[in-house]
Structures are given as structure tokens and as C-alpha cells.
Enzyme design. Structure first.
Site, PDB file in Angstrom:
ATOM      1  N   LYS A  36     -56.307  44.785  60.757  1.00 56.89           N
ATOM      2  CA  LYS A  36     -55.121  43.946  61.000  1.00 56.89           C
ATOM      3  C   LYS A  36     -54.763  43.984  62.481  1.00 56.89           C
ATOM      4  CE  LYS A  36     -51.715  43.744  57.475  1.00 56.89           C
ATOM      5  NZ  LYS A  36     -50.568  44.396  56.815  1.00 56.89           N
ATOM      6  N   GLU A 146     -33.344  43.275  55.997  1.00 56.78           N
ATOM      7  CA  GLU A 146     -33.662  41.905  56.433  1.00 56.78           C
ATOM      8  C   GLU A 146     -33.448  40.941  55.272  1.00 56.78           C
ATOM      9  OE1 GLU A 146     -36.844  41.872  53.784  1.00 56.78           O
ATOM     10  OE2 GLU A 146     -36.223  40.162  55.017  1.00 56.78           O
ATOM     11  N   LEU A 148     -35.141  37.771  55.426  1.00 59.47           N
ATOM     12  CA  LEU A 148     -36.112  36.723  55.750  1.00 59.47           C
ATOM     13  C   LEU A 148     -36.680  36.105  54.476  1.00 59.47           C
ATOM     14  CD1 LEU A 148     -38.185  38.765  58.372  1.00 59.47           C
ATOM     15  CD2 LEU A 148     -36.236  37.237  58.826  1.00 59.47           C
ATOM     16  N   ARG A 149     -36.850  34.786  54.481  1.00 62.21           N
ATOM     17  CA  ARG A 149     -37.526  34.131  53.361  1.00 62.21           C
ATOM     18  C   ARG A 149     -38.923  33.752  53.801  1.00 62.21           C
ATOM     19  NH1 ARG A 149     -34.182  29.124  52.818  1.00 62.21           N
ATOM     20  NH2 ARG A 149     -33.898  29.682  55.016  1.00 62.21           N
ATOM     21  N   GLU A 150     -39.895  33.917  52.920  1.00 58.06           N
ATOM     22  CA  GLU A 150     -41.257  33.493  53.231  1.00 58.06           C
ATOM     23  C   GLU A 150     -41.243  31.980  53.458  1.00 58.06           C
ATOM     24  OE1 GLU A 150     -43.425  36.799  50.360  1.00 58.06           O
ATOM     25  OE2 GLU A 150     -44.396  34.859  50.738  1.00 58.06           O
ATOM     26  N   LYS A 199     -28.556  44.443  50.455  1.00 53.23           N
ATOM     27  CA  LYS A 199     -29.837  43.748  50.254  1.00 53.23           C
ATOM     28  C   LYS A 199     -30.118  43.522  48.778  1.00 53.23           C
ATOM     29  CE  LYS A 199     -33.906  42.098  50.784  1.00 53.23           C
ATOM     30  NZ  LYS A 199     -34.883  41.916  51.819  1.00 53.23           N
ATOM     31  N   ASN A 203     -30.066  39.809  46.781  1.00 49.12           N
ATOM     32  CA  ASN A 203     -31.250  39.230  46.128  1.00 49.12           C
ATOM     33  C   ASN A 203     -31.052  39.106  44.625  1.00 49.12           C
ATOM     34  OD1 ASN A 203     -32.740  38.644  48.333  1.00 49.12           O
ATOM     35  ND2 ASN A 203     -34.335  40.181  47.995  1.00 49.12           N
ATOM     36  N   GLY A 252     -39.678  33.699  41.480  1.00 54.03           N
ATOM     37  CA  GLY A 252     -40.752  34.693  41.606  1.00 54.03           C
ATOM     38  C   GLY A 252     -40.863  35.166  43.036  1.00 54.03           C
ATOM     39  N   CYS A 255     -40.226  39.506  46.283  1.00 54.88           N
ATOM     40  CA  CYS A 255     -38.932  40.190  46.439  1.00 54.88           C
ATOM     41  C   CYS A 255     -38.046  40.145  45.196  1.00 54.88           C
ATOM     42  CB  CYS A 255     -38.185  39.600  47.630  1.00 54.88           C
ATOM     43  SG  CYS A 255     -39.035  39.868  49.175  1.00 54.88           S
TER      44      CYS A 255
HETATM   45  C1  UDX Z   1     -36.106  36.144  49.117  1.00 52.73           C
HETATM   46  C2  UDX Z   1     -34.713  36.069  49.729  1.00 52.73           C
HETATM   47  O1  UDX Z   1     -34.297  34.718  49.783  1.00 52.73           O
HETATM   48  C3  UDX Z   1     -34.729  36.657  51.127  1.00 52.73           C
HETATM   49  O2  UDX Z   1     -33.422  36.665  51.685  1.00 52.73           O
HETATM   50  C4  UDX Z   1     -35.235  38.083  51.077  1.00 52.73           C
HETATM   51  O3  UDX Z   1     -35.302  38.638  52.328  1.00 52.73           O
HETATM   52  C5  UDX Z   1     -36.590  38.117  50.421  1.00 52.73           C
HETATM   53  O4  UDX Z   1     -36.545  37.518  49.146  1.00 52.73           O
HETATM   54  P1  UDX Z   1     -38.357  34.779  49.272  1.00 52.73           P
HETATM   55  O5  UDX Z   1     -38.964  35.793  48.386  1.00 52.73           O
HETATM   56  O6  UDX Z   1     -39.122  34.270  50.429  1.00 52.73           O
HETATM   57  O7  UDX Z   1     -36.945  35.332  49.855  1.00 52.73           O
HETATM   58  O8  UDX Z   1     -38.025  33.550  48.313  1.00 52.73           O
HETATM   59  P2  UDX Z   1     -36.821  32.527  48.132  1.00 52.73           P
HETATM   60  O9  UDX Z   1     -36.924  31.409  49.086  1.00 52.73           O
HETATM   61  O10 UDX Z   1     -35.566  33.267  48.067  1.00 52.73           O
HETATM   62  O11 UDX Z   1     -37.178  31.979  46.674  1.00 52.73           O
HETATM   63  C6  UDX Z   1     -37.255  32.891  45.588  1.00 52.73           C
HETATM   64  C7  UDX Z   1     -37.670  32.143  44.328  1.00 52.73           C
HETATM   65  O12 UDX Z   1     -36.608  31.303  43.911  1.00 52.73           O
HETATM   66  C8  UDX Z   1     -38.898  31.246  44.525  1.00 52.73           C
HETATM   67  O13 UDX Z   1     -39.703  31.307  43.378  1.00 52.73           O
HETATM   68  C9  UDX Z   1     -38.262  29.858  44.675  1.00 52.73           C
HETATM   69  O14 UDX Z   1     -39.113  28.817  44.276  1.00 52.73           O
HETATM   70  C10 UDX Z   1     -37.080  29.972  43.713  1.00 52.73           C
HETATM   71  N1  UDX Z   1     -35.975  29.033  44.017  1.00 52.73           N
HETATM   72  C11 UDX Z   1     -35.305  29.156  45.189  1.00 52.73           C
HETATM   73  C12 UDX Z   1     -35.638  28.052  43.069  1.00 52.73           C
HETATM   74  O15 UDX Z   1     -36.256  27.937  42.013  1.00 52.73           O
HETATM   75  N2  UDX Z   1     -34.586  27.215  43.352  1.00 52.73           N
HETATM   76  C13 UDX Z   1     -33.871  27.306  44.508  1.00 52.73           C
HETATM   77  O16 UDX Z   1     -32.937  26.521  44.695  1.00 52.73           O
HETATM   78  C14 UDX Z   1     -34.244  28.308  45.465  1.00 52.73           C
END
Ligand code: UDX
Length: 423
Positions: A36, A146, A148-150, A199, A203, A252, A255
Site C-alpha cells: 500500500k 470522523e 466521512l461518507r464513502e 459517533k 450512525n 449497508g 459502517c
Molecule cells: C456512514 C455515515 O454517513 C458517515 O457519517 C460515517 O462516517 C460512516 O458511515 P457511509 O457508510 O459512507 O457513511 O454511507 P452512507 O452514505 O451513510 O449510507 C449508508 C447506507 O444508507 C447506504 O447503504 C445508503 O445507500 C443508504 N441510504 C443513505 C439510503 O438508503 N437512503 C438515504 O437517504 C441515505
């Protein structure tokens, strides 16, 4: 300008290292994974994230950023961010062994009066174990979760809703929040335990919100209401908020599922009933089943021998992450009920489950399909012209679990259109 060390260059660590370098700090990203470090040092991103490669190249060039595998050089750093994994243990709790091991490795190397910051998602009171493992009274331990969202990690780093910093010393906490150079962003300075819990509580609340949203969508379908309008109307109440109100095939990712389960274990360990957490998980599985029921109902109440075209494998758009993807959960149930599946995803060319046939194009995925099922909200799917696939499918049925398609466009091309929570 500060000298910052970031331990672990996974999703959170890499984003943290690169963005702090972009802010003008001198940053060293450490990882035990030599391959990495080589890839990153060559200016390539190891994660699928918009804008990451550009920022890596820029900050390697201006010497704000370096990647190392030998931990000794950590002695140069005043601030050390722990961004190592906290995977899930068999009982659902968060495994702290990487955090503790990394801390022990640092304990003799960290310079006098440095600050150690946990950014990994750690259960409440994990900081006490970090303090013990570090065994350095001159080094402050700060909790700085944090959010952060992916898919939007860099934008989220530079535009946070809030910065959360927990520490016994508010002066140390202030020093850490100042590193973000975001004077206009609300900074919550609190104690370590509260910062850690913010946190998980956040979530888990978002997961509960989404489970509820999907249940509202289910109800709308049977009472003849329009979930798009109902949820829009709900979101106008500022106490509810208009974000995270999109129905889908379930939530899903790396996180939400892990954090909800870990918080449940913490609650149980403290004899506190947080029944909403289990309810959110059960409800999420019901949503997976509901999407499969929809397909079965549209195809004569049997999926045996049917071919389902799937659009989207990742847990959400703009990421290549399949971890706990609702798409995979839905697909496995479709296969379990006798369907065969052909899936197309803009960034996925291979999956573990070999029963899932991967198509190289939208057209290939539609060929001889009895139904098209949209599971991930990729922009590409919104732009598909139904006329370009209507002669490929063997049955004109489109089920849009993400409500991203233009219904009229598909209906005008003769497709039977099925939305999520509206018709
Ligand atoms: C999440 C948190 O948002 C973030 O703050 C934390 O740091 C890490 O976990 P992430 O895992 O990237 O981020 O996903 P996120 O964008 O939150 O979406 C989570 C799930 O919810 C996904 O499966 C997404 O498709 C679903 N989702 C999200 C919905 O079905 N509807 C929505 O309106 C928003």
C-alpha cells in the site's frame, strides 16, 4: 503548520492524511502494508474516491505528504492520529486489538508532550484502554471521531457539519480542532467518552431513520399514498431534516451495520435496553425481503427459472465497496427463490458469489431478462434510454428500488414500472 502522523491508510486514514496535507500541514501516513505504501508513494490512490489521486499527487509533490512503513519516524510528529481498523468481533462488539497494538508500538517512540488522537470508530470508554496501553502521562489522548461518507469523503472532510473533540484537557482538544483550520465550523469540545459515543449514536440514529423511511415506503404502497411526497413532507419539518429520507433496498456498507451492532453490545453490557437498534436491523432485513417480494409479485408470484437483471452491486453509488451491500443481500434472496441473476455495476467486475453473473455492459445485463431491478443509485442508470434496452429484455418490467428512474420515460416505452413506495 503542524507535524502530523496518521497511523493506518485505509479509508479514514488516507482521507485524513491527504486532507491535512492539503491544509498545509506536514503529514506522514504510516501503514504496515508495504504494498500500500508503495502504491501511495507512487501517487496512486488505494481507494475509489473522487479527487483522491489528484490530492495525493499534489501533496507528494509539495512535500506536505509522505508515506512510510517504518514507525520510528513517528517521533517527528506532534499529533498522531490512530486510524486503524476496528472490525467486528463475533459477538458484534468492536475489536480494539489493532488500536491497542498500534498504541503499544507507539508508546516509546512518541515525542514528549505529543498528542495521540483516536479517529478510528471505537466503542465508548475505549480511550481508557488507549491511555493504559500508551502508558505516557506526558501524552494526551484525544477522541476525534470522523463522519466521512464513502464517495464524498474529501468533501465531507472539508465541509463537516461539526468537529467533535473529546479530551480531559480542553486546551489539547482545542489544539486538535485547530488543525482543521475551520473556524466557522461548530466544534464540540467534550470529554472522551461523550466524543466516542457521538459517533455511534449518530450512525445508529441514521440507520434507525432509514429503517423507518423504508417502512413508510412499504405502508405507502399498500394504502396508495406516494412515498416521495410523504417523505418530502416529513423532511420539511426541521426537527426531522430533509436528508437521509430516500427509500432503498436497505442500508449497508462498512459502517452502519457494524456500528449498530457494536452499540447494541455496549448497551447490553451496561444492562441498558436499546431495543430500537435490534428493531432497525430486523426492519432492514424485512426491506431486503420486500424488494424480492416485489419482483416475485411482478413475475407471476414465482421467481423459479426467471432471469433478473440487476443494476448496481455496491452498497451505494460512487464507491467500489461491497461490504454489507443491500444489493448483495437482495440478490442472495432472489437466487434463494430460484431466480438467476445477471448484474451490471459501473465499478465492479468480480464478486465472491459465483452464482451472480457479472455483465460487462448495461445491454448485456438486460439481455433475455424477465425484469430489471435497480439496486444502487448510480448516475449512469438514470441516463439509460428504455428504447435502447426494450428489444433486449424478454419481459418489460422495471423495478426501481432507489426511485431514481424517470417513470414516464419507461412507461412510454411500454415498461411496467414499479417504484419504491409509490406507483
Ligand atoms: C456512514 C455515515 O454517513 C458517515 O457519517 C460515517 O462516517 C460512516 O458511515 P457511509 O457508510 O459512507 O457513511 O454511507 P452512507 O452514505 O451513510 O449510507 C449508508 C447506507 O444508507 C447506504 O447503504 C445508503 O445507500 C443508504 N441510504 C443513505 C439510503 O438508503 N437512503 C438515504 O437517504 C441515505
Amino acid at each position: 503548520m503542524a507535524n502530523i502522523g496518521v497511523i493506518g491508510t485505509g479509508y479514514v486514514g488516507l482521507t485524513t492524511a491527504v486532507c491535512f496535507a492539503e491544509l498545509g500541514h506536514k503529514v506522514i501516513g504510516f501503514d504496515i502494508d508495504l504494498s500500500k505504501i508503495e502504491v501511495l508513494s507512487s501517487g496512486k490512490s488505494t481507494i475509489h474516491e473522487l479527487g483522491m489521486t489528484e490530492l495525493i499527487v499534489k501533496n507528494l509533490a509539495n512535500n506536505n505528504l509522505t508515506f512510510r512503513s517504518n514507525i520510528e519516524t513517528i517521533a517527528e510528529c506532534e499529533f498522531i492520529f490512530l486510524c486503524v481498523p476496528t472490525p467486528q468481533d463475533a459477538d458484534g462488539s468492536a475489536d480494539l486489538s489493532y488500536v491497542i497494538k498500534a498504541t503499544k508500538n507507539l508508546s516509546t517512540l512518541v515525542k514528549k508532550d505529543a498528542t495521540l488522537i483516536t479517529k478510528s470508530t471505537v466503542p465508548v470508554n475505549a480511550w481508557k484502554e488507549v491511555v493504559k496501553a500508551l502508558n505516557r502521562s506526558d501524552v494526551a489522548v484525544v477522541s476525534n471521531p470522523e463522519f466521512l461518507r464513502e464517495g464524498s469523503a474529501i468533501a465531507d472532510f472539508f465541509n463537516p457539519d461539526r468537529i467533535v473533540v473529546g479530551c480531559a484537557s480542553s486546551e489539547k482538544a482545542k489544539q486538535v480542532s485547530d488543525l482543521y483550520k475551520q473556524p466557522d465550523v461548530e466544534t464540540i469540545i467534550t470529554d472522551n467518552s461523550s466524543a466516542e459515543l457521538i459517533k455511534y449514536a449518530s450512525n445508529s440514529f441514521l440507520a434507525i431513520k432509514l429503517s423507518y423511511v423504508n417502512e413508510v415506503a412499504a405502508l405507502c404502497e399498500v394504502v396508495g399514498a406516494n412515498a416521495k411526497d410523504v417523505l418530502f413532507g416529513m423532511g420539511k419539518d426541521t426537527r426531522i431534516g430533509s436528508r437521509f429520507l430516500e427509500p432503498g433496498p436497505g442500508w449497508g456498507g462498512s459502517c452502519f451495520p457494524k456500528d449498530v451492532r457494536a452499540l447494541r453490545v455496549t448497551a447490553e453490557d451496561n444492562a441498558i435496553s436499546m431495543s430500537l437498534l435490534s428493531a432497525a436491523i430486523d426492519s432492514n432485513e424485512k426491506t431486503h425481503r420486500r424488494i424480492v417480494d416485489k419482483a416475485e409479485k411482478e413475475l407471476g408470484n414465482s421467481l423459479i427459472g426467471k432471469t433478473i437483471c440487476i443494476w448496481g452491486l455496491t452498497f451505494k453509488a460512487n464507491t467500489d465497496d461491497l461490504r454489507e451491500s443491500p444489493s448483495i443481500a437482495v440478490i442472495e434472496r432472489l437466487i434463494g427463490r430460484g431466480a438467476s441473476v445477471v448484474a451490471f455495476d459501473p465499478v465492479i467486475t468480480n464478486v465472491d458469489n459465483k452464482k451472480i453473473k457479472i455483465a460487462k455492459s448495461i445491454e448485456e445485463s438486460c439481455t433475455a431478462a424477465d425484469a430489471i431491478l435497480v439496486l444502487t443509485e448510480w448516475e449512469q442508470f438514470k441516463k439509460v434510454n428504455p428504447n435502447s434496452v426494450m428489444d433486449l429484455v424478454s419481459n418489460k418490467v422495471v423495478i426501481d428500488s432507489r426511485n431514481i428512474l424517470d417513470k414516464n420515460l419507461w412507461v412510454n416505452s411500454g415498461f411496467n414500472f414499479v417504484g419504491n413506495g409509490w406507483q
